[in-house]
Enzyme design. Structure first.
Site, PDB file in Angstrom:
ATOM      1  N   MET A  53       0.843  -1.201   0.000  1.00 21.81           N
ATOM      2  CA  MET A  53       0.000   0.000   0.000  1.00 21.81           C
ATOM      3  C   MET A  53       0.879   1.253   0.000  1.00 21.81           C
ATOM      4  O   MET A  53       0.436   2.333   0.405  1.00 21.81           O
ATOM      5  CB  MET A  53      -0.939  -0.005   1.211  1.00 21.81           C
TER       6      MET A  53
ATOM      7  N   HIS B  12       8.931   1.214   3.385  1.00 19.22           N
ATOM      8  CA  HIS B  12      10.039   1.269   4.327  1.00 19.22           C
ATOM      9  C   HIS B  12      10.913   0.035   4.090  1.00 19.22           C
ATOM     10  O   HIS B  12      10.636  -0.762   3.187  1.00 19.22           O
ATOM     11  CB  HIS B  12       9.527   1.335   5.769  1.00 19.22           C
TER      12      HIS B  12
ATOM     13  N   HIS C 263       9.270  -3.351   3.457  1.00 24.11           N
ATOM     14  CA  HIS C 263       8.811  -3.586   2.086  1.00 24.11           C
ATOM     15  C   HIS C 263      10.001  -3.878   1.165  1.00 24.11           C
ATOM     16  O   HIS C 263       9.933  -4.737   0.291  1.00 24.11           O
ATOM     17  CB  HIS C 263       8.097  -2.346   1.522  1.00 24.11           C
TER      18      HIS C 263
ATOM     19  N   GLY D 147       4.998  -9.756   4.110  1.00 30.60           N
ATOM     20  CA  GLY D 147       5.785  -9.693   5.336  1.00 30.60           C
ATOM     21  C   GLY D 147       5.177 -10.523   6.458  1.00 30.60           C
ATOM     22  O   GLY D 147       3.956 -10.563   6.623  1.00 30.60           O
ATOM     23  N   GLU D 148       6.058 -11.152   7.253  1.00 30.09           N
ATOM     24  CA  GLU D 148       5.585 -11.886   8.434  1.00 30.09           C
ATOM     25  C   GLU D 148       5.104 -10.937   9.523  1.00 30.09           C
ATOM     26  O   GLU D 148       4.477 -11.370  10.474  1.00 30.09           O
ATOM     27  CB  GLU D 148       6.707 -12.767   8.993  1.00 30.09           C
ATOM     28  N   LYS D 149       5.411  -9.662   9.384  1.00 26.53           N
ATOM     29  CA  LYS D 149       4.895  -8.693  10.360  1.00 26.53           C
ATOM     30  C   LYS D 149       3.373  -8.799  10.425  1.00 26.53           C
ATOM     31  O   LYS D 149       2.772  -8.664  11.482  1.00 26.53           O
ATOM     32  CB  LYS D 149       5.356  -7.305   9.935  1.00 26.53           C
TER      33      LYS D 149
END
Ligand code: PAF
Length: 289
Positions: free
Chosen positions: A34, A38, A41, A151-153
């Site tokens: 989106m 940072h 990404h 991302g695993e975040k």
């Protein structure tokens, strides 16, 4: 290596570009984002560039995954900076559809993924995973990459996407990439830009508390007691509200009764507000040998 990616704004344009690459036998990677990119990404982009011949980065702030009271309008946007960052890395295409390209007039289809969408973020943001699952299905079908990178975040989101790809037979490999953190442990997030200076100083306590909870669980403490301890720590440090701090099974997200069994992989999940900023994070936990 290109320093400016080709800008594509339509589904047709993307399909044409990917068809040419495929004719030449190229492997295609897609990194859905989106924007407000940072280093988290950029780690996804780097992984795609390493594993693919061609990389598409999509930037689309998806309105359907925000509730009316959430931050869709104010979500950080910086298209020029994002394009420069991914271009410098060698990204082939920046895919930037607008809302009318993504959701034509009269759009009524939604994708909902029962199971992994339930609980945690799904309980407090009931609209969220349906919005994500719908837009990710569309992005995957528009691009049809070999692999797509997440991302695993957003670990629950990753499980939702893995399930939808499996259930709908979408021929794409879903790759989870580890969370990138600041040196003080704070997980990188576009929303960190909202934090005041004081809240930025408090924010790493989310991850620090989760690591303490993980340590208790790893040493055999009762999971419910460790969760309660962690929630109280967060509240005492000014996180308000704490949406959740829970230890779940890492594969199924099932709650854990009693202590974590040896050899079972758990995951500590938390979401909590500092001021108006909602922070989320997750870390793995296993029983100490
Ligand atoms: O994780 C995100 O940035 C978004 O939820 C995604 C996967 C790009 C869908 O809009």
């Amino acid at each position: 290596m290109p320093t400016t990616p080709e800008i594509v704004r339509t589904v047709g344009g993307l399909r044409d570009r990917v068809a040419i690459w495929r004719r030449d036998g190229g492997r295609v990677g897609l990194v859905p984002t989106m924007g407000a990119l940072h280093d988290g990404h950029l780690a996804l982009v780097r992984r795609s560039l390493d594993e693919s011949d061609r990389t598409v980065v999509s930037i689309f702030v998806n309105p359907t995954q925000f509730a009316p009271h959430e931050d869709f309008e104010t979500y950080p946007r910086d298209e020029a900076r994002d394009i420069a960052a991914i271009g410098a890395m060698g990204t082939d295409v920046a895919y930037l559809p607008d809302a009318s390209e993504m959701y034509a007039d009269g759009f009524t289809t939604t994708v909902s993924v029962a199971g992994p969408s339930d609980g945690l973020c799904g309980a407090v943001r009931p609209h969220f995973f349906q919005g994500v699952a719908t837009v990710v299905s569309k992005l995957l079908l528009q691009c049809l990459p070999d692999r797509a990178y997440f991302g695993e975040k957003d670990y629950q989101q990753l499980l939702v996407i893995k399930r939808l790809v499996r259930d709908l037979d979408i021929p794409v490999g879903v790759v989870g990439v580890p969370t990138v953190r600041e040196s003080d442990g704070l997980a990188l997030s576009s929303r960190n830009a909202y934090l005041s200076d004081a809240d930025r100083k408090t924010a790493p306590l989310l991850n620090a508390t989760m690591r303490q909870v993980a340590d208790k669980v790893a040493h055999g403490d009762d999971v419910a007691m460790a969760e309660t301890w962690g929630r109280v720590q967060l509240q005492d440090n000014g996180f308000d509200p704490v949406d959740y701090l829970e230890v779940r099974d890492a594969d199924t997200l099932a709650p854990i009764e009693g202590a974590l069994a040896p050899r079972r992989l758990g995951r500590v999940f938390a979401a909590a507000y500092l001021g108006k900023t909602r922070l989320i994070d997750n870390i793995p936990v296993a029983r100490a040998p």
